[in-house]
Design a protein around this motif. Sequence first.
Motif, mmCIF file in Angstrom:
data_model
loop_
_atom_site.group_PDB
_atom_site.id
_atom_site.type_symbol
_atom_site.label_atom_id
_atom_site.label_comp_id
_atom_site.label_asym_id
_atom_site.label_seq_id
_atom_site.Cartn_x
_atom_site.Cartn_y
_atom_site.Cartn_z
ATOM 1 N N LEU A 50 0.862 -1.180 0.000
ATOM 2 C CA LEU A 50 0.000 0.000 0.000
ATOM 3 C C LEU A 50 0.901 1.234 0.000
ATOM 4 N N TYR A 51 0.467 2.297 -0.661
ATOM 5 C CA TYR A 51 1.172 3.573 -0.594
ATOM 6 C C TYR A 51 0.269 4.522 0.187
ATOM 7 N N ILE A 52 0.642 4.769 1.429
ATOM 8 C CA ILE A 52 -0.204 5.525 2.345
ATOM 9 C C ILE A 52 0.424 6.871 2.665
ATOM 10 N N LEU A 53 -0.385 7.910 2.597
ATOM 11 C CA LEU A 53 0.021 9.276 2.943
ATOM 12 C C LEU A 53 -0.846 9.780 4.083
ATOM 13 N N ARG A 54 -0.348 10.791 4.770
ATOM 14 C CA ARG A 54 -1.157 11.524 5.741
ATOM 15 C C ARG A 54 -1.559 12.829 5.053
ATOM 16 N N ALA A 55 -2.859 13.061 4.994
ATOM 17 C CA ALA A 55 -3.355 14.179 4.193
ATOM 18 C C ALA A 55 -4.312 15.051 4.983
ATOM 19 N N GLU A 56 -4.049 16.367 4.960
ATOM 20 C CA GLU A 56 -5.042 17.316 5.467
ATOM 21 C C GLU A 56 -6.213 17.309 4.486
ATOM 22 N N ARG A 57 -7.411 17.485 5.008
ATOM 23 C CA ARG A 57 -8.627 17.476 4.188
ATOM 24 C C ARG A 57 -8.735 16.168 3.396
ATOM 25 N N PRO A 77 -10.284 3.226 8.863
ATOM 26 C CA PRO A 77 -10.925 4.471 9.283
ATOM 27 C C PRO A 77 -11.310 4.486 10.761
ATOM 28 N N VAL A 78 -11.376 3.307 11.372
ATOM 29 C CA VAL A 78 -11.679 3.211 12.798
ATOM 30 C C VAL A 78 -10.494 2.528 13.470
ATOM 31 N N PRO A 79 -9.874 3.180 14.438
ATOM 32 C CA PRO A 79 -8.735 2.559 15.117
ATOM 33 C C PRO A 79 -9.139 1.228 15.753
ATOM 34 N N ILE A 80 -8.220 0.278 15.772
ATOM 35 C CA ILE A 80 -8.524 -1.063 16.251
ATOM 36 C C ILE A 80 -9.068 -1.058 17.678
ATOM 37 N N PRO A 99 -3.808 8.507 20.894
ATOM 38 C CA PRO A 99 -4.038 9.693 20.057
ATOM 39 C C PRO A 99 -3.352 9.658 18.698
ATOM 40 N N ILE A 100 -2.201 9.053 18.589
ATOM 41 C CA ILE A 100 -1.522 9.000 17.288
ATOM 42 C C ILE A 100 -2.290 8.091 16.337
ATOM 43 N N THR A 101 -2.706 6.942 16.843
ATOM 44 C CA THR A 101 -3.505 6.023 16.025
ATOM 45 C C THR A 101 -4.806 6.683 15.603
ATOM 46 N N GLU A 102 -5.433 7.386 16.511
ATOM 47 C CA GLU A 102 -6.695 8.053 16.199
ATOM 48 C C GLU A 102 -6.494 9.156 15.167
#
Length: 135
Positions: A50-57, A77-80, A99-102
Motif C-alpha cells: 500500500l502507498y499511504i500518505l497523511r493528508a489534510e482534508r 478508518p476506525v482505530p482497532i 491519540p496517534i492512532t486516532e
Amino acid sequence: AIGLRLVKDAPWITERRLEIAARYDAAFADLAPALRVPERRPGVRHVFHLYILRAERRDALVKQLHAKDIEAKIHYPVPIHLQKASEVAGLGYKRGDFPITEADSDCVVTLPAHQHLSDAEVGYVIETVRGFYDA
C-alpha cells in the motif's frame, strides 16, 4: 498456479512498486505539511503493498480523486481499539487512549501503487493530487 506465477514475478512487481513510490515521494515532498510522505527507515526496503500518505482534508481529497476516476482508499478508518469486533474491545479503551492512532485514522489515504499502473496513470494521480493542494 497463481502463487507460483506471482513468486516468479515478485522481483519485477517489487521494482515497479518501488518506482511508483519513488515518483510519488518526489512529487509530493514539497506539499508538507498538507500532505506528508511517510518516513522511510534507512536500510529497510519497503515493497509498497500500500502507498499511504497523511493528508489534510483527506475526505475532500478522496472525493476529488474518485471524481477523477482514481481509486484512492481509506484503510483503517476506525482505530482497532475502538472497533467493537476487535479482540481488544473488552479492555475498556476509549477515544483519547491512543491519540496517534486516532489521528492517523482521520488522515491516512492510500493511493494506487500496483505494478499494473502505466507511467501515464501515475502521472495523472500526481497531477490530480497536486492540483488539489495547489488550488
